[in-house]
Design an enzyme around this catalytic site. Sequence first.
Site, PDB file in Angstrom:
ATOM      1  N   LYS A  18      56.626 -14.506  -8.194  1.00 45.38           N
ATOM      2  CA  LYS A  18      55.770 -13.795  -9.145  1.00 45.38           C
ATOM      3  C   LYS A  18      54.747 -14.685  -9.862  1.00 45.38           C
ATOM      4  CE  LYS A  18      56.927  -9.616  -8.627  1.00 45.38           C
ATOM      5  NZ  LYS A  18      56.144  -9.160  -7.505  1.00 45.38           N
ATOM      6  N   TYR A  33      65.669 -13.130   2.866  1.00 40.07           N
ATOM      7  CA  TYR A  33      66.376 -13.638   1.688  1.00 40.07           C
ATOM      8  C   TYR A  33      67.856 -13.618   2.050  1.00 40.07           C
ATOM      9  CZ  TYR A  33      62.126 -13.127  -1.160  1.00 40.07           C
ATOM     10  OH  TYR A  33      60.855 -13.243  -1.692  1.00 40.07           O
TER      11      TYR A  33
HETATM   12  C1  DHB Z   1      57.814 -17.828  -0.920  1.00 43.03           C
HETATM   13  C2  DHB Z   1      58.349 -18.271  -2.093  1.00 43.03           C
HETATM   14  C3  DHB Z   1      59.136 -17.430  -2.820  1.00 43.03           C
HETATM   15  O1  DHB Z   1      59.664 -17.820  -3.967  1.00 43.03           O
HETATM   16  C4  DHB Z   1      59.422 -16.142  -2.389  1.00 43.03           C
HETATM   17  O2  DHB Z   1      60.224 -15.356  -3.119  1.00 43.03           O
HETATM   18  C5  DHB Z   1      58.878 -15.713  -1.226  1.00 43.03           C
HETATM   19  C6  DHB Z   1      58.069 -16.559  -0.486  1.00 43.03           C
HETATM   20  C7  DHB Z   1      56.935 -18.728  -0.118  1.00 43.03           C
HETATM   21  O3  DHB Z   1      56.705 -19.863  -0.525  1.00 43.03           O
HETATM   22  O4  DHB Z   1      56.465 -18.309   0.946  1.00 43.03           O
END
Ligand code: DHB
Length: 401
Positions: free
Chosen positions: A297, A203
């Site tokens: 989520k 992230y």
């Molecule tokens: C993915 C999407 C998300 O919103 C997240 O927080 C983590 C992973 C995904 O698509 O892999």
Amino acid sequence: MTRVQVGIVGAGPAGLLLAYLLRRAGVAAVVLEARSRAYLEQSPHRIRAGVLEWGSKEILRQAGLGERMLAQGLEHRGVYLAFDGALHRLDFPTLTEGRSIWVYGQQFVVQDMIRKHLEEGGEIRFEHEVVGLEADAEGLALVYRSAEGATGRLICDFAVGADGSHSGLRSQIPGVRVHQKHYPYAWLGILAEAPPAAEELIYASHPRGFALFSMRSPTRSRNYLQVGVEERLEDWPEERIWAELNLRLGGVARVEPGPLLEKSLTPLRSLVVEPMQHGRFFLAGDAAHVVPPTGAKGMNLALCDAVLLCRALLAYYRRGEEGPLLRYTQDALRHVWQAELFSYFMTTLLHTPDDPFENGLRLAQLRHLAESPHLQRFLAENYVGLYTSGRYAFWEEGVPA
Ligand code: DHB
């Protein structure tokens, strides 16, 4: 005209898990789904997030739906935050008493559920669009139109609207309130035949905006960029996407470009519907609540709703108890608001706002988080899932059998 105990609208994670668990427990349910099976299983427009909380993995495993997930999904024991040109790892087992998460696409979960449910004799009527819900002397009637244009009625004791974030059935609840929040951001998502940036998710917070580096397999990456709500896909040719992803990584890692398999834009919003029921009609999944994608989520919430509603229906059919059904909204809103809180927290923590004051507060929190085990625990506990991870009574009974 057919009669069943439970009529379910929508073959997404909420509707499918509910139908599957009910059938296993001996309750007759039929799923009506507006789209075709091929569309649900294959369409690139159906690609959603791919993170299963520890407890969601357990729900699927205990229900007998976890075979492919356990074989092909990727267990992740942490995530990285990237900002100020440095990488910070949060170690989930240390922060959450041994929990981890599973990276496995929602589209695969849906494929697994459809296959298993049909194999075991469950009924899903694809290309059946529900156009009305009526109460009559016999119970509730779901009025549908099939692909051939014929109309019909499914008579049921209980009806469930699991018809997604643009739910047409939501408005069947008299006096329904919709609590909503829009964010000034959208996500540009790509699925690419290219190795992921790292072995776990990153992230990344950057002055130019947020970027997320996820994956579907060791050779397939799923990455996202924060963009403005007014931007269009045409503004983002492939080279620009890869260049921007690398810029926002801030030098802590690199992504190598590979062929794009999908490209999409998703606006960010939060939405909670209250109440989630009226009489013998109930909402589950995105029909009742939407979260912004940060923290992934959505599907986890849908699975929680399905387990809760299944338990309440079984209490009624097996013991004549109405209490759990009457309390459904109240019980569901606890895990719903917790996920809304966490998704809002992750979204405001990681996205770069225009307002310099807000941005200053955000960076202060991010820097504190990198130093503070207390804040890290808050993030990690929510990430692996508070409600399904054994910390709350919710989980004690496990999956209904
Ligand atoms: C993915 C999407 C998300 O919103 C997240 O927080 C983590 C992973 C995904 O698509 O892999």
